[in-house]
Design a protein around this motif. Structure first.
Motif, PDB file in Angstrom:
ATOM      1  N   ASN A 407     -20.188 -23.675 -29.061  1.00  0.00           N
ATOM      2  CA  ASN A 407     -20.497 -23.802 -30.480  1.00  0.00           C
ATOM      3  C   ASN A 407     -19.605 -22.904 -31.334  1.00  0.00           C
ATOM      4  OD1 ASN A 407     -22.289 -24.997 -32.542  1.00  0.00           O
ATOM      5  ND2 ASN A 407     -22.929 -22.870 -32.858  1.00  0.00           N
ATOM      6  N   ALA A 408     -19.330 -21.699 -30.839  1.00  0.00           N
ATOM      7  CA  ALA A 408     -18.449 -20.790 -31.583  1.00  0.00           C
ATOM      8  C   ALA A 408     -17.065 -21.416 -31.766  1.00  0.00           C
ATOM      9  CB  ALA A 408     -18.333 -19.450 -30.864  1.00  0.00           C
ATOM     10  N   GLY A 417     -15.715 -11.618 -30.064  1.00  0.00           N
ATOM     11  CA  GLY A 417     -15.109 -10.892 -31.165  1.00  0.00           C
ATOM     12  C   GLY A 417     -14.952  -9.426 -30.872  1.00  0.00           C
ATOM     13  N   GLU A 418     -15.651  -8.947 -29.825  1.00  0.00           N
ATOM     14  CA  GLU A 418     -15.668  -7.503 -29.604  1.00  0.00           C
ATOM     15  C   GLU A 418     -15.766  -7.110 -28.134  1.00  0.00           C
ATOM     16  OE1 GLU A 418     -17.746  -4.800 -32.370  1.00  0.00           O
ATOM     17  OE2 GLU A 418     -19.140  -4.485 -30.710  1.00  0.00           O
ATOM     18  N   HIS A 419     -16.602  -7.771 -27.354  1.00  0.00           N
ATOM     19  CA  HIS A 419     -16.826  -7.332 -25.977  1.00  0.00           C
ATOM     20  C   HIS A 419     -15.580  -7.448 -25.118  1.00  0.00           C
ATOM     21  CE1 HIS A 419     -21.508  -7.758 -25.838  1.00  0.00           C
ATOM     22  NE2 HIS A 419     -21.085  -7.026 -26.844  1.00  0.00           N
ATOM     23  N   GLY A 420     -14.735  -8.429 -25.387  1.00  0.00           N
ATOM     24  CA  GLY A 420     -13.587  -8.678 -24.534  1.00  0.00           C
ATOM     25  C   GLY A 420     -13.909  -9.710 -23.464  1.00  0.00           C
ATOM     26  N   VAL A 421     -12.912 -10.002 -22.638  1.00  0.00           N
ATOM     27  CA  VAL A 421     -13.030 -11.070 -21.647  1.00  0.00           C
ATOM     28  C   VAL A 421     -13.660 -10.553 -20.354  1.00  0.00           C
ATOM     29  CG1 VAL A 421     -11.753 -12.769 -20.275  1.00  0.00           C
ATOM     30  CG2 VAL A 421     -11.072 -12.296 -22.642  1.00  0.00           C
ATOM     31  N   GLY A 422     -13.049  -9.520 -19.747  1.00  0.00           N
ATOM     32  CA  GLY A 422     -13.589  -8.977 -18.507  1.00  0.00           C
ATOM     33  C   GLY A 422     -13.842 -10.051 -17.477  1.00  0.00           C
ATOM     34  N   LEU A 423     -15.049 -10.026 -16.919  1.00  0.00           N
ATOM     35  CA  LEU A 423     -15.488 -11.065 -15.982  1.00  0.00           C
ATOM     36  C   LEU A 423     -16.216 -12.193 -16.683  1.00  0.00           C
ATOM     37  CD1 LEU A 423     -16.930  -8.819 -13.134  1.00  0.00           C
ATOM     38  CD2 LEU A 423     -14.917 -10.288 -12.950  1.00  0.00           C
ATOM     39  N   GLY A 424     -16.932 -11.838 -17.755  1.00  0.00           N
ATOM     40  CA  GLY A 424     -17.883 -12.773 -18.328  1.00  0.00           C
ATOM     41  C   GLY A 424     -17.301 -13.909 -19.127  1.00  0.00           C
ATOM     42  N   LYS A 425     -16.096 -13.757 -19.673  1.00  0.00           N
ATOM     43  CA  LYS A 425     -15.566 -14.778 -20.577  1.00  0.00           C
ATOM     44  C   LYS A 425     -14.342 -15.504 -20.019  1.00  0.00           C
ATOM     45  CE  LYS A 425     -18.662 -13.968 -23.722  1.00  0.00           C
ATOM     46  NZ  LYS A 425     -18.421 -13.528 -25.083  1.00  0.00           N
ATOM     47  N   ILE A 426     -13.990 -15.249 -18.765  1.00  0.00           N
ATOM     48  CA  ILE A 426     -12.816 -15.909 -18.175  1.00  0.00           C
ATOM     49  C   ILE A 426     -12.943 -17.430 -18.248  1.00  0.00           C
ATOM     50  CG2 ILE A 426     -11.571 -16.339 -16.019  1.00  0.00           C
ATOM     51  CD1 ILE A 426     -12.059 -13.496 -15.210  1.00  0.00           C
ATOM     52  N   ALA A 427     -14.131 -17.930 -18.016  1.00  0.00           N
ATOM     53  CA  ALA A 427     -14.333 -19.379 -17.931  1.00  0.00           C
ATOM     54  C   ALA A 427     -14.007 -20.097 -19.232  1.00  0.00           C
ATOM     55  CB  ALA A 427     -15.771 -19.672 -17.533  1.00  0.00           C
ATOM     56  N   TYR A 428     -13.972 -19.342 -20.339  1.00  0.00           N
ATOM     57  CA  TYR A 428     -13.744 -19.984 -21.633  1.00  0.00           C
ATOM     58  C   TYR A 428     -12.325 -19.796 -22.162  1.00  0.00           C
ATOM     59  CZ  TYR A 428     -18.777 -19.245 -21.210  1.00  0.00           C
ATOM     60  OH  TYR A 428     -20.069 -19.185 -20.735  1.00  0.00           O
ATOM     61  N   MET A 429     -11.486 -19.106 -21.425  1.00  0.00           N
ATOM     62  CA  MET A 429     -10.153 -18.785 -21.938  1.00  0.00           C
ATOM     63  C   MET A 429      -9.321 -20.041 -22.187  1.00  0.00           C
ATOM     64  SD  MET A 429      -9.566 -15.569 -22.545  1.00  0.00           S
ATOM     65  CE  MET A 429      -7.843 -15.133 -22.237  1.00  0.00           C
ATOM     66  N   THR A 430      -9.360 -21.002 -21.282  1.00  0.00           N
ATOM     67  CA  THR A 430      -8.561 -22.221 -21.463  1.00  0.00           C
ATOM     68  C   THR A 430      -9.081 -23.036 -22.633  1.00  0.00           C
ATOM     69  OG1 THR A 430      -8.005 -22.272 -19.110  1.00  0.00           O
ATOM     70  CG2 THR A 430      -7.734 -24.320 -20.348  1.00  0.00           C
ATOM     71  N   ALA A 431     -10.403 -23.115 -22.786  1.00  0.00           N
ATOM     72  CA  ALA A 431     -10.971 -23.866 -23.904  1.00  0.00           C
ATOM     73  C   ALA A 431     -10.548 -23.269 -25.238  1.00  0.00           C
ATOM     74  CB  ALA A 431     -12.493 -23.901 -23.796  1.00  0.00           C
ATOM     75  N   GLU A 432     -10.443 -21.944 -25.303  1.00  0.00           N
ATOM     76  CA  GLU A 432     -10.060 -21.303 -26.565  1.00  0.00           C
ATOM     77  C   GLU A 432      -8.548 -21.318 -26.788  1.00  0.00           C
ATOM     78  OE1 GLU A 432     -10.440 -17.092 -29.017  1.00  0.00           O
ATOM     79  OE2 GLU A 432     -12.039 -17.719 -27.671  1.00  0.00           O
ATOM     80  N   HIS A 433      -7.773 -21.068 -25.732  1.00  0.00           N
ATOM     81  CA  HIS A 433      -6.344 -20.833 -25.924  1.00  0.00           C
ATOM     82  C   HIS A 433      -5.437 -21.965 -25.467  1.00  0.00           C
ATOM     83  CE1 HIS A 433      -6.976 -16.724 -27.221  1.00  0.00           C
ATOM     84  NE2 HIS A 433      -7.789 -16.541 -26.203  1.00  0.00           N
ATOM     85  N   GLY A 434      -5.947 -22.910 -24.679  1.00  0.00           N
ATOM     86  CA  GLY A 434      -5.124 -24.036 -24.257  1.00  0.00           C
ATOM     87  C   GLY A 434      -3.868 -23.601 -23.525  1.00  0.00           C
ATOM     88  N   GLU A 435      -2.717 -24.147 -23.952  1.00  0.00           N
ATOM     89  CA  GLU A 435      -1.445 -23.872 -23.290  1.00  0.00           C
ATOM     90  C   GLU A 435      -1.030 -22.404 -23.398  1.00  0.00           C
ATOM     91  OE1 GLU A 435       0.536 -25.697 -21.318  1.00  0.00           O
ATOM     92  OE2 GLU A 435      -1.085 -27.167 -21.361  1.00  0.00           O
TER      93      GLU A 435
END
Length: 465
Positions: A407-408, A417-435
């Protein structure tokens, strides 16, 4: 029995003569550096090393690179996405002993510090100068860790994030080379902006061993207030109007009704369990009084009630101390469980939609969730109480975090916006950043071809996009 990373034994043997008793392999020290404030499983390293100089960090990295041994830097270990967990074993590089303030330049309003200096420690040393370092993530985090995770916090709406307050860095690369990025000058057009590259890289591109920080003047006067609203939407609409009106608010925090319930349970406060804003203004006595009056009038238009103002320093500190205890106050709800803390950030015009979506989602999935937010810049945090051993509850949790991130992005925002990627947000990196993820991998490969720096963090595996 301890299972050692295949390359760690040789690295430990080579490091022992250099570090002596500053290389620890005891179970207790390893366990201390393998735990975290969040819900992630413990991941003890094979050894913990405590360097005291940049040269020692460089020597450690040269040895570990030669052996192919993982190295994970750790500061105060207050991050909530598992950044500092050595999930592949190897060496935990503690920067706790690199904790000196090296120089303060009052006329230039900057300071040079080692990475283990905490924000409170720096501000104590600055007290007599009339200056301060304003970035305040809540925890007494190390400044090196704050730079590595691109931290921000309650004051970002006025003073910016770590990205805006770091002028220069000293960084040790994976092969032991020491580089300096930036300078004490306030701007430069010379070369690539390697300072910004390292800020937020979470120890995957290099180890920060020195920071040059921008300082700000201590405010002559401070005024803070709490007020409550009938709904989260009304509170957020008030925030949007406050920002658009040009009021120079120093902090403006949203707390939902569940967060207030947590505060009351944890700290014995008696605030009504309704959505609240906590606000603070900095400036001269006259300007603070004028801004406070203007905010009070504006908030009244959005249904604010029970407004409590204070300009007493002790009461202001108590208010923000309570806010900074949000993680632990969340823990007072559903005792016996652990807290997963996650955050997203959206354009401020979509904030009410994002927050109400998160509340509805938690109710739909029967999850206990609190919400707090640095809403002046569109960032909010959800604290969810879960039992990591309950597979069904964890499945509901992951449905929540997936939908929150999706949704974000749909609203034009970011998954953190603040916590960073670490372990928890790796799964969303491609959806946000693409190529752009492939470009990030190229940078990682160029600076750390053996992949020894904080492996398993930030970037998804190659076969995941």
């Amino acid at each position: 029995m301890q299972t050692i990373h295949p390359a760690a034994a040789a690295a430990i043997a080579a490091l022992a003569p250099i570090f002596g008793d500053r290389l620890a392999t005891s179970a207790s020290v390893r366990a201390q550096h393998g735990g975290n404030e969040a819900h992630y499983p413990e991941a003890p390293p094979d050894a913990v090393v405590f360097p005291e100089t940049t040269q020692e960090v460089a020597a450690l990295l040269r040895i570990c690179r030669a052996q192919g041994c993982p190295v994970t830097a750790v500061g105060a270990a207050s991050a909530l996405e598992g950044h500092h967990l050595p999930i592949h074993g190897g060496i935990s590089l503690s920067l706790a002993r690199m904790n000196r303030v090296l120089a303060v330049h009052p006329q230039d309003m900057d300071a040079v510090v080692q990475p283990g200096v905490t924000r409170r420690q720096l501000n104590e040393e600055l007290r007599a100068t009339g200056l301060m370092f304003p970035v305040d993530p809540g925890a007494d985090a190390s400044l090196g860790g704050m730079a590595a995770t691109r931290a921000s916090g309650t004051t970002a709406v006025r003073y910016g994030t770590m990205r805006d307050n770091v002028l220069a860095l000293e960084v040790v690369l994976a092969d032991g080379r020491v580089i300096r990025t930036g300078s004490r000058a306030r701007k430069s057009s010379a070369g690539f902006d390697l300072t910004r590259l390292m800020i937020g890289s979470e120890g995957t591109l290099g180890i920060i061993t020195e920071l040059t920080l921008k300082l700000h003047g201590q405010p002559e006067a401070v005024s803070a207030a709490t007020c409550r609203f009938g709904s989260v939407a009304e509170a957020v609409d008030c925030v949007i109007a406050t920002i658009q009106s040009g009021l120079a608010v120093a902090r403006i925090e949203l707390l939902d009704e569940m967060m207030l319930r947590g505060f009351n349970a944890y700290q014995g406060s008696d605030l009504p369990e309704e959505p609240h804003l906590f606000v603070e203004f900095h400036g001269s006595p006259a300007s603070v009084a004028e801004q406070a009056e203007a905010f009070g009038d504006l908030a009244g238009e959005y249904g604010a009630s029970a407004m409590r103002w204070t300009d007493r320093a002790e009461e202001c500190r108590e208010l923000w101390h309570m806010r900074h205890q949000a993680h632990y106050a969340t823990g007072a709800l559903d005792p016996g469980k652990r807290t997963l803390a996650t955050d997203v950030c959206v354009p401020i015009s979509r904030l009410a939609e994002a927050v109400t979506h998160a509340q509805s989602l938690a109710r739909e999935l029967n999850l206990t969730s609190t919400i707090v937010g640095h809403v002046g810049d569109g960032n909010f945090h959800c604290g969810l109480r879960v039992d990591p051993n309950d597979a069904e509850e964890m499945a509901r949790l992951h449905r929540f975090t997936d939908a929150l991130a999706e949704n974000a992005l749909l609203l034009g925002g970011t998954v953190t916006g603040e916590h960073g990627v670490g372990l928890g947000k790796i799964a969303y990196m491609t959806a946000e950043h693409g190529e752009a993820v492939a470009v990030m991998r190229s940078l990682k490969s160029a600076l750390d071809p053996k992949g020894i720096l904080n492996p398993g963090k930030m970037l998804p595996p190659q076969d995941e996009g």
